[in-house]
Design an enzyme around this catalytic site. Structure first.
Site, PDB file in Angstrom:
ATOM      1  CB  SER A 135      46.182  35.493  42.615  1.00 18.15           C
ATOM      2  OG  SER A 135      45.140  36.427  42.787  1.00 18.15           O
ATOM      3  CE  LYS A 161      46.499  39.233  41.234  1.00 18.40           C
ATOM      4  NZ  LYS A 161      46.503  39.108  39.764  1.00 18.40           N
ATOM      5  CG  LEU A 162      47.954  40.507  49.838  1.00 18.33           C
ATOM      6  CD1 LEU A 162      47.976  41.422  51.070  1.00 18.33           C
ATOM      7  CD2 LEU A 162      47.739  39.056  50.265  1.00 18.33           C
ATOM      8  CE  LYS A 163      42.432  38.707  42.217  1.00 16.61           C
ATOM      9  NZ  LYS A 163      42.480  39.438  40.926  1.00 16.61           N
ATOM     10  CG  ASN A 191      40.325  42.076  39.827  1.00 19.62           C
ATOM     11  OD1 ASN A 191      40.715  41.410  40.778  1.00 19.62           O
ATOM     12  ND2 ASN A 191      40.656  41.781  38.583  1.00 19.62           N
ATOM     13  CD  GLU A 214      46.839  42.383  38.427  1.00 17.76           C
ATOM     14  OE1 GLU A 214      47.522  41.874  39.344  1.00 17.76           O
ATOM     15  OE2 GLU A 214      46.204  41.697  37.604  1.00 17.76           O
ATOM     16  CE  LYS A 263      44.613  38.063  34.276  1.00 24.75           C
ATOM     17  NZ  LYS A 263      43.388  38.583  34.903  1.00 24.75           N
TER      18      LYS A 263
HETATM   19  O1  OSB Z   1      42.573  39.924  37.957  1.00 30.65           O
HETATM   20  O2  OSB Z   1      44.252  38.673  37.771  1.00 30.65           O
HETATM   21  C1  OSB Z   1      43.046  38.792  37.911  1.00 30.65           C
HETATM   22  C2  OSB Z   1      41.477  35.356  38.463  1.00 30.65           C
HETATM   23  C3  OSB Z   1      40.343  35.470  37.697  1.00 30.65           C
HETATM   24  C4  OSB Z   1      40.084  36.647  37.044  1.00 30.65           C
HETATM   25  C5  OSB Z   1      40.955  37.725  37.161  1.00 30.65           C
HETATM   26  C6  OSB Z   1      42.106  37.620  37.934  1.00 30.65           C
HETATM   27  C7  OSB Z   1      42.359  36.427  38.617  1.00 30.65           C
HETATM   28  C8  OSB Z   1      43.491  36.239  39.519  1.00 30.65           C
HETATM   29  C9  OSB Z   1      43.977  34.829  39.759  1.00 30.65           C
HETATM   30  O3  OSB Z   1      44.025  37.131  40.126  1.00 30.65           O
HETATM   31  C10 OSB Z   1      45.002  34.436  38.753  1.00 30.65           C
HETATM   32  C11 OSB Z   1      45.293  32.960  38.792  1.00 30.65           C
HETATM   33  O4  OSB Z   1      45.847  32.487  39.780  1.00 30.65           O
HETATM   34  O5  OSB Z   1      44.964  32.266  37.809  1.00 30.65           O
HETATM   35 MG    MG Z   2      44.179  41.274  37.719  1.00 28.97          MG
END
Ligand code: OSB
Ligand code: MG
Length: 368
Positions: A135, A161-163, A191, A214, A263
């Site tokens: 990520s 995965k790009l935020k 998010n 996502e 998760k």
């Molecule tokens: O939305 O998946 C998410 C990290 C912290 C909180 C939420 C997210 C994330 C990540 C990183 O995308 C996931 C990781 O590498 O642990």
């Molecule tokens: Mg997420």
């Protein structure tokens, strides 16, 4: 089993680089670890709650509080405790799934260690190693992003995965596609930063052949996701909205998602995570294992889950070095894009006492 006490240990782990998402920037991880001591064995659990309630309503101080005042006392009074008894015993307290997950995992680890059973086998794992994605946070510039993505591809990660957030979505995706080509497995994570009014803008991502988008919309906006799914050709995957197997069944039934990020911390533990896996498998919905910047303790358990048959997409189960210069367990190291599924009893890893001590900010011992 009888629970004789629980140690709450707060640690602070500096991240190798700041991690920026649509909800904030993390430079270090404030983690609550649980050590459950029973009459048979000890077990570990990692709480995935973050410092601030920005990803979800939970946060680490609240998790420590609810564990101390409500959750641990109820389990400590339980005459015949096992992992399957934890969720029913704690159901009288609403919410706080991340706190409950950490406690259930510590009890489950103790139970499995007592009988020499690995978590992976207990959950129904079918693989000894799992392919890993990474990520990638929001960067300061496209150039910085391309350097970061290029570095991860060189390390062997099999999926990027790009935020994303408004103002950082189509251009970064286009730039990554132009530089690294159409064969890279690529997905994005918002998010919850968009609203349904952004549907036509988000449809501009469709030409880039993403694996999924996502959680574009609010956690509670399941109907909005169903409406968005009718507009986008990019498959919708839910993260924040999926708080239980029931929520997963509802979201799938309503057409809000065609892929699910599992998760364990968000859904109350590994037993509920497996039920989500089963619900999704019954609907032909692929799942993948998300992450919350876990230390080696949480990562070990996530790898066990990611080895189940329905986990057909690479997860955010990156190597220790993607997050931390030194981990509190022996580091998980990427091998040809994969991480090994721990095979020892329970979660299969032990914290390294010196590393753990070095990052500990406080400990608290809870007894009945
Ligand atoms: O939305 O998946 C998410 C990290 C912290 C909180 C939420 C997210 C994330 C990540 C990183 O995308 C996931 C990781 O590498 O642990
Ligand atoms: Mg997420």
């Amino acid at each position: 089993m009888k629970l004789t006490g629980v140690e709450l240990r707060r640690i602070r782990m500096p991240l190798v680089a700041p991690f920026r998402t649509s909800f904030g920037t993390e430079t270090s991880r404030d983690v609550l670890l649980l050590r459950a001591v029973t009459d048979e064995a000890e077990g570990w659990g990692e709480c995935v709650a973050m410092s601030d309630p920005r990803y979800s309503s939970e946060y680490v101080d609240a998790a420590a509080d609810v564990l101390t005042r409500f959750l641990v006392p109820v389990l400590a009074a339980h005459p015949r405790l096992d992992a399957h008894a934890v969720a029913p015993a704690l159901a009288q307290f609403r919410g706080h799934r991340m706190a409950k997950a950490a406690l259930e995992t510590a009890v489950l680890d103790a139970e499995l260690r007592a009988s020499g059973r690995p978590l992976a086998r207990e959950l129904g794992a079918v693989r000894e190693r799992v392919p890993c994605g990474v990520s990638v946070g929001i960067a300061n510039s496209i150039g910085e992003l391309l350097d970061s993505v290029g570095g991860h591809l060189d390390e062997g990660y099999v999926r990027i995965k790009l935020k994303i957030e408004p103002g950082w979505d189509v251009e970064p995706v286009r730039a990554v596609r132009e530089r690294f080509g159409d064969d890279v497995l690529l997905q994005v994570d918002a998010n919850a930063a968009y609203s349904l009014a952004d549907a036509r803008h988000l449809a501009r991502l469709d030409p880039f052949g993403l694996l999924l988008i996502e959680q574009p919309l609010d956690e509670e906006d399941v109907r909005g996701h169903a409406a968005l799914a009718k507009v986008l050709s990019t498959p919708i995957c839910l993260d924040e909205s999926i708080t239980s197997a029931r929520a997963a069944a509802d979201a799938i039934g309503l057409g809000a998602c065609s892929i699910v990020n599992v998760k364990p911390g968000r859904v109350g533990g590994y037993l509920e995570a497996r039920r989500i896996h089963d619900v999704c498998a019954a609907h032909g919905v692929p799942v993948w294992c998300g992450g919350m910047l876990e230390t080696g303790i949480g990562r070990a358990a996530n790898l066990a889950l990611a080895a189940l048959p329905g986990f057909t997409l690479p997860g955010d189960t990156s190597a220790s070095g993607r997050y931390y210069r030194t981990d509190v367990t022996a580091p998980f190291v990427l091998d040809d894009g994969h991480l090994p599924v721990p095979a020892g009893p329970g979660i299969g890893v032990d914290p390294l006492p010196d590393e753990l001590e070095a990052v500990t900010t406080s400990t608290r011992w809870l007894t009945p």
